[in-house]
Design a protein around this motif. Structure first.
Motif, PDB file in Angstrom:
ATOM      1  N   ALA A  31       0.833  -1.204   0.000  1.00  0.00           N
ATOM      2  CA  ALA A  31       0.000   0.000   0.000  1.00  0.00           C
ATOM      3  C   ALA A  31       0.868   1.255   0.000  1.00  0.00           C
ATOM      4  CB  ALA A  31      -0.923   0.001   1.219  1.00  0.00           C
ATOM      5  N   LEU A  32       1.940   1.246   0.781  1.00  0.00           N
ATOM      6  CA  LEU A  32       2.824   2.413   0.851  1.00  0.00           C
ATOM      7  C   LEU A  32       3.529   2.646  -0.481  1.00  0.00           C
ATOM      8  CD1 LEU A  32       4.108   4.660   2.503  1.00  0.00           C
ATOM      9  CD2 LEU A  32       5.837   3.014   3.284  1.00  0.00           C
ATOM     10  N   SER A  33       4.020   1.574  -1.098  1.00  0.00           N
ATOM     11  CA  SER A  33       4.707   1.730  -2.385  1.00  0.00           C
ATOM     12  C   SER A  33       3.746   2.232  -3.458  1.00  0.00           C
ATOM     13  CB  SER A  33       5.331   0.401  -2.810  1.00  0.00           C
ATOM     14  OG  SER A  33       4.338  -0.573  -3.103  1.00  0.00           O
ATOM     15  N   THR A  34       2.504   1.753  -3.421  1.00  0.00           N
ATOM     16  CA  THR A  34       1.512   2.221  -4.391  1.00  0.00           C
ATOM     17  C   THR A  34       1.187   3.691  -4.175  1.00  0.00           C
ATOM     18  OG1 THR A  34       0.535   0.001  -4.433  1.00  0.00           O
ATOM     19  CG2 THR A  34      -0.764   1.791  -5.376  1.00  0.00           C
ATOM     20  N   ALA A  35       1.089   4.100  -2.905  1.00  0.00           N
ATOM     21  CA  ALA A  35       0.810   5.508  -2.602  1.00  0.00           C
ATOM     22  C   ALA A  35       1.934   6.403  -3.108  1.00  0.00           C
ATOM     23  CB  ALA A  35       0.635   5.688  -1.090  1.00  0.00           C
ATOM     24  N   VAL A  36       3.171   5.953  -2.982  1.00  0.00           N
ATOM     25  CA  VAL A  36       4.315   6.719  -3.479  1.00  0.00           C
ATOM     26  C   VAL A  36       4.252   6.828  -5.004  1.00  0.00           C
ATOM     27  CG1 VAL A  36       6.823   6.740  -3.723  1.00  0.00           C
ATOM     28  CG2 VAL A  36       5.798   6.137  -1.529  1.00  0.00           C
ATOM     29  N   GLU A  37       3.901   5.715  -5.663  1.00  0.00           N
ATOM     30  CA  GLU A  37       3.822   5.714  -7.122  1.00  0.00           C
ATOM     31  C   GLU A  37       2.690   6.611  -7.628  1.00  0.00           C
ATOM     32  OE1 GLU A  37       3.392   1.611  -8.001  1.00  0.00           O
ATOM     33  OE2 GLU A  37       5.414   1.084  -7.354  1.00  0.00           O
ATOM     34  N   LEU A  38       1.595   6.676  -6.878  1.00  0.00           N
ATOM     35  CA  LEU A  38       0.474   7.517  -7.283  1.00  0.00           C
ATOM     36  C   LEU A  38       0.812   8.995  -7.179  1.00  0.00           C
ATOM     37  CD1 LEU A  38      -2.601   5.689  -5.672  1.00  0.00           C
ATOM     38  CD2 LEU A  38      -2.207   6.055  -8.109  1.00  0.00           C
ATOM     39  N   GLY A  39       1.738   9.348  -6.291  1.00  0.00           N
ATOM     40  CA  GLY A  39       2.106  10.742  -6.098  1.00  0.00           C
ATOM     41  C   GLY A  39       1.114  11.441  -5.182  1.00  0.00           C
ATOM     42  N   GLY A  40       1.454  12.639  -4.775  1.00  0.00           N
ATOM     43  CA  GLY A  40       0.587  13.397  -3.886  1.00  0.00           C
ATOM     44  C   GLY A  40       0.474  12.781  -2.507  1.00  0.00           C
ATOM     45  N   LEU A  41       1.558  12.138  -2.055  1.00  0.00           N
ATOM     46  CA  LEU A  41       1.552  11.456  -0.768  1.00  0.00           C
ATOM     47  C   LEU A  41       1.371  12.462   0.369  1.00  0.00           C
ATOM     48  CD1 LEU A  41       1.978   8.476   0.139  1.00  0.00           C
ATOM     49  CD2 LEU A  41       4.331   9.098   0.654  1.00  0.00           C
ATOM     50  N   ASN A  42       0.486  12.159   1.295  1.00  0.00           N
ATOM     51  CA  ASN A  42       0.240  13.013   2.451  1.00  0.00           C
ATOM     52  C   ASN A  42       1.026  12.469   3.646  1.00  0.00           C
ATOM     53  OD1 ASN A  42      -0.932  14.164   4.841  1.00  0.00           O
ATOM     54  ND2 ASN A  42      -2.693  14.787   3.614  1.00  0.00           N
ATOM     55  N   PRO A  43       2.124  13.114   4.036  1.00  0.00           N
ATOM     56  CA  PRO A  43       2.977  12.599   5.113  1.00  0.00           C
ATOM     57  C   PRO A  43       2.233  12.393   6.427  1.00  0.00           C
ATOM     58  CG  PRO A  43       4.088  14.365   3.930  1.00  0.00           C
ATOM     59  CD  PRO A  43       2.671  14.362   3.465  1.00  0.00           C
ATOM     60  N   VAL A  44       1.337  13.316   6.756  1.00  0.00           N
ATOM     61  CA  VAL A  44       0.592  13.198   8.012  1.00  0.00           C
ATOM     62  C   VAL A  44      -0.278  11.944   7.989  1.00  0.00           C
ATOM     63  CG1 VAL A  44      -1.136  14.265   9.507  1.00  0.00           C
ATOM     64  CG2 VAL A  44       0.606  15.682   8.381  1.00  0.00           C
ATOM     65  N   LEU A 135      -6.361  -1.596  -0.056  1.00  0.00           N
ATOM     66  CA  LEU A 135      -7.055  -0.411  -0.575  1.00  0.00           C
ATOM     67  C   LEU A 135      -7.440   0.581   0.524  1.00  0.00           C
ATOM     68  CD1 LEU A 135      -9.301  -1.821  -3.455  1.00  0.00           C
ATOM     69  CD2 LEU A 135      -7.244  -0.415  -3.633  1.00  0.00           C
ATOM     70  N   PRO A 136      -8.006   0.133   1.666  1.00  0.00           N
ATOM     71  CA  PRO A 136      -8.302   1.102   2.730  1.00  0.00           C
ATOM     72  C   PRO A 136      -7.063   1.857   3.199  1.00  0.00           C
ATOM     73  CG  PRO A 136      -9.506  -0.918   3.127  1.00  0.00           C
ATOM     74  CD  PRO A 136      -8.580  -1.190   1.982  1.00  0.00           C
ATOM     75  N   TRP A 137      -5.936   1.156   3.374  1.00  0.00           N
ATOM     76  CA  TRP A 137      -4.713   1.847   3.786  1.00  0.00           C
ATOM     77  C   TRP A 137      -4.269   2.847   2.731  1.00  0.00           C
ATOM     78  CZ3 TRP A 137      -1.909  -3.165   5.747  1.00  0.00           C
ATOM     79  CH2 TRP A 137      -2.349  -3.442   7.051  1.00  0.00           C
ATOM     80  N   LEU A 138      -4.348   2.443   1.475  1.00  0.00           N
ATOM     81  CA  LEU A 138      -3.964   3.339   0.389  1.00  0.00           C
ATOM     82  C   LEU A 138      -4.830   4.599   0.390  1.00  0.00           C
ATOM     83  CD1 LEU A 138      -2.391   3.959  -2.208  1.00  0.00           C
ATOM     84  CD2 LEU A 138      -4.092   2.606  -3.454  1.00  0.00           C
ATOM     85  N   ALA A 139      -6.143   4.421   0.554  1.00  0.00           N
ATOM     86  CA  ALA A 139      -7.057   5.564   0.574  1.00  0.00           C
ATOM     87  C   ALA A 139      -6.806   6.455   1.787  1.00  0.00           C
ATOM     88  CB  ALA A 139      -8.507   5.079   0.567  1.00  0.00           C
ATOM     89  N   MET A 140      -6.513   5.833   2.924  1.00  0.00           N
ATOM     90  CA  MET A 140      -6.266   6.597   4.141  1.00  0.00           C
ATOM     91  C   MET A 140      -4.946   7.354   4.070  1.00  0.00           C
ATOM     92  SD  MET A 140      -7.649   3.698   6.816  1.00  0.00           S
ATOM     93  CE  MET A 140      -7.555   4.615   8.344  1.00  0.00           C
ATOM     94  N   MET A 141      -4.019   6.879   3.233  1.00  0.00           N
ATOM     95  CA  MET A 141      -2.749   7.591   3.038  1.00  0.00           C
ATOM     96  C   MET A 141      -2.903   8.785   2.102  1.00  0.00           C
ATOM     97  SD  MET A 141       0.013   4.494   2.602  1.00  0.00           S
ATOM     98  CE  MET A 141       0.327   3.307   3.910  1.00  0.00           C
ATOM     99  N   GLY A 142      -4.040   8.877   1.440  1.00  0.00           N
ATOM    100  CA  GLY A 142      -4.271   9.979   0.519  1.00  0.00           C
ATOM    101  C   GLY A 142      -4.286   9.574  -0.933  1.00  0.00           C
ATOM    102  N   GLY A 143      -4.065   8.281  -1.222  1.00  0.00           N
ATOM    103  CA  GLY A 143      -4.086   7.818  -2.594  1.00  0.00           C
ATOM    104  C   GLY A 143      -5.506   7.594  -3.081  1.00  0.00           C
ATOM    105  N   LYS A 144      -5.719   7.789  -4.369  1.00  0.00           N
ATOM    106  CA  LYS A 144      -7.028   7.567  -4.974  1.00  0.00           C
ATOM    107  C   LYS A 144      -6.940   6.355  -5.891  1.00  0.00           C
ATOM    108  CE  LYS A 144      -8.410  12.427  -4.838  1.00  0.00           C
ATOM    109  NZ  LYS A 144      -8.860  13.594  -5.633  1.00  0.00           N
ATOM    110  N   PRO A 145      -7.485   5.203  -5.443  1.00  0.00           N
ATOM    111  CA  PRO A 145      -7.364   3.968  -6.233  1.00  0.00           C
ATOM    112  C   PRO A 145      -7.962   4.104  -7.632  1.00  0.00           C
ATOM    113  CG  PRO A 145      -8.119   3.487  -4.004  1.00  0.00           C
ATOM    114  CD  PRO A 145      -8.165   4.975  -4.162  1.00  0.00           C
ATOM    115  N   SER A 146      -7.152   3.821  -8.640  1.00  0.00           N
ATOM    116  CA  SER A 146      -7.622   3.795 -10.015  1.00  0.00           C
ATOM    117  C   SER A 146      -8.122   2.394 -10.332  1.00  0.00           C
ATOM    118  CB  SER A 146      -6.483   4.173 -10.959  1.00  0.00           C
ATOM    119  OG  SER A 146      -5.451   3.195 -10.888  1.00  0.00           O
ATOM    120  N   LEU A 147      -8.623   2.201 -11.543  1.00  0.00           N
ATOM    121  CA  LEU A 147      -9.076   0.867 -11.946  1.00  0.00           C
ATOM    122  C   LEU A 147      -7.932  -0.130 -11.919  1.00  0.00           C
ATOM    123  CD1 LEU A 147     -11.493   1.700 -14.918  1.00  0.00           C
ATOM    124  CD2 LEU A 147     -12.097   0.989 -12.595  1.00  0.00           C
ATOM    125  N   ALA A 148      -6.752   0.313 -12.316  1.00  0.00           N
ATOM    126  CA  ALA A 148      -5.595  -0.577 -12.302  1.00  0.00           C
ATOM    127  C   ALA A 148      -5.241  -0.994 -10.882  1.00  0.00           C
ATOM    128  CB  ALA A 148      -4.400   0.106 -12.965  1.00  0.00           C
TER     129      ALA A 148
END
Length: 261
Positions: A31-44, A135-148
């Motif tokens: 989830a963390l690696s995906t959030a980094v790849e998506l960009g716009g990571l929210n550190p908080v 997916l919940p962790w990714l969304a809570m980190m600020g990432g927006k899950p795409s279809l991929a």
């Protein structure tokens, strides 16, 4: 959750389910690696999610063995406290992909409440629940899950269900057949492959498909040396899970996000 041997301390402190621990940590890393790849990571948000994962590891993983054997009211309360933060995601921004987490959660709690927490269904649902936190962790980190990303999450979840059924099917004291895992994977393979046509994610389906076909000929593990045999299976599945996480992350980075913006 996958039937791997619990880590025991010399004292009588609560046990740690090593299979659950590894599933949580690898899923968090994915989830963390995906959030980094998506960009716009929210550190908080990342810090808050990390603290939540740490709380899950410190309490939810430890309470699991009691919850599936002789649960007390405090065990159920602790389990619900760990789940409560995820309800925030469901309440604030409900998404259809949350069904990937809600369904295994409902099945696991149903089995545990009815005294079947040590059964094959509860173990498989528990493993699926931990994998579905992606997916919940990714969304809570600020990432927006795409279809991929949702496709990758579906593969990740289906893969862990496959691995959990595989372990349950190998155990000599389970009624579930050894080939049940293969039937599961080969059943979900067509929709997963179809959803992956626009990306390179279909490459992640190759190894488990080969293993599923090969597993059709496998039988139960002999009761002699059962503990060591199950431990070896658990180690092999752990390594394969790490490889799958790395592969999914790499495939998303290479082509997944471009194909499904």
């Amino acid at each position: 959750m996958q039937s791997k041997q619990p880590i025991q301390s010399k004292s009588r402190s609560p046990h740690v389910d090593s299979g659950a621990f590894s599933a949580i940590m690898i899923t968090y890393a994915l989830a963390l690696s995906t959030a980094v790849e998506l960009g716009g990571l929210n550190p908080v948000r990342v810090v808050l999610v990390t603290l939540l994962v740490a709380a899950n590891v410190a309490s939810l993983v430890r309470v699991h063995l009691r919850l599936v054997s002789r649960p007390r009211k405090s065990d159920y309360a602790l389990f619900l406290i760990n789940v409560a933060p995820y309800l925030y995601v469901l309440y604030v921004a409900p998404q259809p992909w949350l069904a990937l987490s809600v369904i295994p959660l409902a099945v696991f709690l149903w089995e545990a409440f009815h005294g079947r927490g040590r059964g094959a269904v509860a173990n498989v649902a528990g493993t699926a629940l931990l994998a579905s936190a992606y997916l919940p962790w990714l969304a809570m980190m600020g990432g927006k899950p795409s279809l991929a990303v949702i496709n990758a999450a579906s593969i990740w979840l289906a893969y862990h269900v496959f691995s959990a059924i595989y372990v349950e099917g190998k155990l000599p004291f389970r009624t579930i057949k050894p080939w049940a895992a293969s039937i599961w994977w080969l059943s979900v393979l067509p929709p997963l492959a179809y959803a992956s046509l626009g990306t390179g994610l279909y490459l992640a389906l190759v190894e488990p498909t080969i293993r599923a076909i090969y597993s059709l000929r496998e039988g139960k593990v002999d009761r002699r040396g059962l503990r060591d045999r199950v431990r070896r299976i658990g180690i092999a599945l752990l390594l394969e899970s790490i490889i799958m996480a790395v592969l999914l992350s790499a495939l998303l980075m290479i082509g997944g996000f471009k194909s499904f913006p």
